[in-house]
Write a protein that holds these residues in place. Sequence first.
Motif, mmCIF file in Angstrom:
data_model
loop_
_atom_site.group_PDB
_atom_site.id
_atom_site.type_symbol
_atom_site.label_atom_id
_atom_site.label_comp_id
_atom_site.label_asym_id
_atom_site.label_seq_id
_atom_site.Cartn_x
_atom_site.Cartn_y
_atom_site.Cartn_z
ATOM 1 N N LEU A 109 -0.982 5.846 21.676
ATOM 2 C CA LEU A 109 -2.045 6.600 21.032
ATOM 3 C C LEU A 109 -2.896 6.616 22.156
ATOM 4 N N PRO A 110 -3.481 8.111 22.359
ATOM 5 C CA PRO A 110 -4.634 8.713 22.994
ATOM 6 C C PRO A 110 -5.530 7.111 23.580
ATOM 7 N N ARG A 111 -6.277 7.574 24.618
ATOM 8 C CA ARG A 111 -6.958 6.360 25.342
ATOM 9 C C ARG A 111 -8.374 7.315 24.192
ATOM 10 N N SER A 112 -8.962 8.565 24.310
ATOM 11 C CA SER A 112 -9.522 8.388 23.500
ATOM 12 C C SER A 112 -10.013 8.555 21.956
ATOM 13 N N GLN A 113 -7.979 7.804 21.467
ATOM 14 C CA GLN A 113 -8.279 6.551 19.931
ATOM 15 C C GLN A 113 -8.765 5.462 20.127
ATOM 16 N N VAL A 114 -8.856 5.033 20.938
ATOM 17 C CA VAL A 114 -8.678 3.831 21.223
ATOM 18 C C VAL A 114 -10.337 3.017 21.881
ATOM 19 N N ILE A 115 -10.958 2.359 21.213
ATOM 20 C CA ILE A 115 -12.331 2.090 21.828
ATOM 21 C C ILE A 115 -11.890 0.432 22.154
ATOM 22 N N LEU A 116 -12.201 0.641 23.491
ATOM 23 C CA LEU A 116 -12.914 -1.194 24.078
ATOM 24 C C LEU A 116 -13.798 -1.680 24.515
ATOM 25 N N PRO A 117 -14.290 -3.238 24.396
ATOM 26 C CA PRO A 117 -15.928 -2.793 24.554
ATOM 27 C C PRO A 117 -15.985 -2.875 25.879
ATOM 28 N N GLU A 118 -17.293 -3.016 25.842
ATOM 29 C CA GLU A 118 -18.371 -2.391 27.579
ATOM 30 C C GLU A 118 -17.949 -3.166 27.956
ATOM 31 N N GLU A 119 -17.560 -4.556 28.315
ATOM 32 C CA GLU A 119 -17.191 -5.209 29.194
ATOM 33 C C GLU A 119 -16.155 -6.405 28.491
ATOM 34 N N ALA A 120 -14.970 -5.950 29.268
ATOM 35 C CA ALA A 120 -13.513 -5.628 28.101
ATOM 36 C C ALA A 120 -12.868 -6.996 29.337
ATOM 37 N N VAL A 121 -13.433 -8.191 29.266
ATOM 38 C CA VAL A 121 -12.628 -9.280 29.161
ATOM 39 C C VAL A 121 -13.492 -9.998 29.008
ATOM 40 N N LEU A 122 -12.024 -10.900 28.734
ATOM 41 C CA LEU A 122 -11.792 -12.134 27.956
ATOM 42 C C LEU A 122 -12.071 -13.179 28.946
ATOM 43 N N ASN A 141 -8.113 10.912 14.676
ATOM 44 C CA ASN A 141 -7.873 11.932 14.955
ATOM 45 C C ASN A 141 -7.521 13.150 13.981
ATOM 46 N N GLY A 142 -6.803 12.236 12.808
ATOM 47 C CA GLY A 142 -6.039 13.369 11.807
ATOM 48 C C GLY A 142 -4.663 14.362 12.478
ATOM 49 N N GLU A 143 -4.977 14.362 13.736
ATOM 50 C CA GLU A 143 -3.606 14.982 14.342
ATOM 51 C C GLU A 143 -2.216 14.105 14.571
ATOM 52 N N LEU A 144 -2.407 12.921 14.421
ATOM 53 C CA LEU A 144 -0.774 11.790 14.393
ATOM 54 C C LEU A 144 0.161 11.626 13.221
ATOM 55 N N SER A 145 1.448 12.486 13.796
ATOM 56 C CA SER A 145 2.647 12.089 12.874
ATOM 57 C C SER A 145 2.557 10.282 11.855
ATOM 58 N N VAL A 146 2.320 10.707 10.764
ATOM 59 C CA VAL A 146 2.752 9.166 10.188
ATOM 60 C C VAL A 146 3.413 8.328 9.925
ATOM 61 N N ASP A 147 4.234 8.978 10.284
ATOM 62 C CA ASP A 147 5.942 8.588 10.283
ATOM 63 C C ASP A 147 6.563 7.561 12.089
ATOM 64 N N ASN A 148 5.444 8.405 12.920
ATOM 65 C CA ASN A 148 5.458 7.255 14.198
ATOM 66 C C ASN A 148 5.052 6.416 14.442
ATOM 67 N N LYS A 149 5.166 5.544 15.137
ATOM 68 C CA LYS A 149 4.502 4.418 15.970
ATOM 69 C C LYS A 149 4.252 4.594 17.588
ATOM 70 N N TYR A 150 2.595 5.014 17.800
ATOM 71 C CA TYR A 150 2.663 4.635 19.127
ATOM 72 C C TYR A 150 1.672 3.866 19.204
ATOM 73 N N VAL A 151 1.274 3.570 20.512
ATOM 74 C CA VAL A 151 1.883 2.397 21.760
ATOM 75 C C VAL A 151 -0.116 2.791 22.228
ATOM 76 N N VAL A 152 -0.694 1.262 22.087
ATOM 77 C CA VAL A 152 -1.636 1.124 23.295
ATOM 78 C C VAL A 152 -1.194 0.270 24.337
ATOM 79 N N PRO A 153 -1.404 0.772 25.399
ATOM 80 C CA PRO A 153 -0.605 -0.101 26.106
ATOM 81 C C PRO A 153 -1.934 -0.930 27.147
ATOM 82 N N LEU A 154 -1.452 -2.168 27.175
ATOM 83 C CA LEU A 154 -2.578 -2.921 27.648
ATOM 84 C C LEU A 154 -2.208 -4.118 29.485
#
Length: 478
Positions: A109-122, A141-154
């Motif tokens: 999942l493109p980084r531009s579509q992921v919002i992390l807290p400003e202070e990214a700590v737990l 972003n209206g462009e991703l396929s509804v048939d696919n799974k995308y991944v946010v890797p942390l």
Amino acid sequence: MKYLNLFKLQYMVILILGCLFISSCTEEDMTVGTVDEKIYEFHDELLGYLTDDQGKQLSSDVEFRLSGDLSLYLNLTKKTTSDCTVSVVYDENVLEEYNARNSSSYELLPRSQVILPEEAVLEVKAGEKKSSPFQISFVSNGELSVDNKYVVPLKINVTSGNLNLVQEENTWLIFVTDKTGMPDCNKASGFKIFSCMEVNDTNPLNNLSFTLKNSKKLLIDALIMFSGNMMYNRETGQVTMKYNGNVQALLDKYDHYLKPLQDRGMKVLMGIMPDHDGSGLCNLAPETCRDFALEIKAMCDAYNLDGIFLDEEYADYSIYDLYLTVPGFVRPAASACSRLAYEVHKLQPEKDIMIYAYSTIYSLPAIYVDGRTVQSGEYVTYAVRDYGIAGDMSYSFPGLPKSNMGLYSQEYTGKFIASKANLQWMVDGGYKTHMIFAMDPYRLNFEYQQLPSMQDIAKVFFDDELVYDGVKYPKDWE
């Protein structure tokens, strides 16, 4: 001593003492509210592990429209006298390594579509055992396929405190589906209706004929094709999938019989059950489970299926007793099905795994894999009881949320039709999964049993009125 070696030592001690209770340990769900910390109590060191807002570990599955969010928490195995923190970073290498390790091809999942807290700590404060929620948001972003799974890797790293992360807990994968451009069956009440359909006789397209008046949503959320079979090939020594002529015809004509359901937001699951040849869900050795899980993945990939429905009937274990003579089989036990479900989930974490809580798999025990205890909630999505049976399933499937427990399943050949009182009991108890079997508008009892039952479902579960368009789809394949 390293964490992994400690686990191995623990396991050896358990074996030496003969504590066979492992096969009946409590299970932990992908949606558990708490994690079984007993597996960590052997260590004096302070260990940390992450959970999401449903209690899942290692990965999460999120569907959203336009935008969505997920909360993560840092948990400690014991209270500490100093603050402990971990950082959270979007790291593409995490997904690259996962794909290489599992022979998968998930996209970022493109980084531009992921919002992390400003202070990214737990952070876990001194004297506490759990952090405040750490919220991650997603936008379409209206462009991703509804048939696919995308991944946010942390990537998770310890930044302060005398803290070690539990093995494998230094990464987290969020499997994301952007449903913005796709119709769905989700109703406001959250109830899910599964239509387990006898496809030898009935056209799956009949599930499209029932909608709700106010929401305009389909009544049925998922089709279960009843059923594919598992088969032990005595020439190759492999356990594979097989399909009778009716199931194969529907798969071969996916675009005609199954895709129209998915285009309306309905999921399609394949039933998997034994076929009188001695092989079953409960007698596969771990290595055989891994091989069969690959077979199941190939099936889901080939036919674009959304998951599987495991039904332990017709194995005929006692006739063949394969574990006595054939490598790759074990004495029949529910723990073998646990291992199979675990292996399927490991290869396809985004797919639904539904258990028909019947016979040997009335409950699924925890299993010990790769140095840790894995409970059923980490790999089971839904569990449904046999026809007419109610009762909480937390003991049989610990950690499974009530919303994913199916009670009072109905048999539309007339063997059991749930009353309004039965359905209301589910509403009052917070149980939000329900299965109907053998719905068929061509059966003689359709007008006086099946249709009234679906009207009751619409009224009690959704406070809505059922609309039946009168369209009947015949069995039109050879």
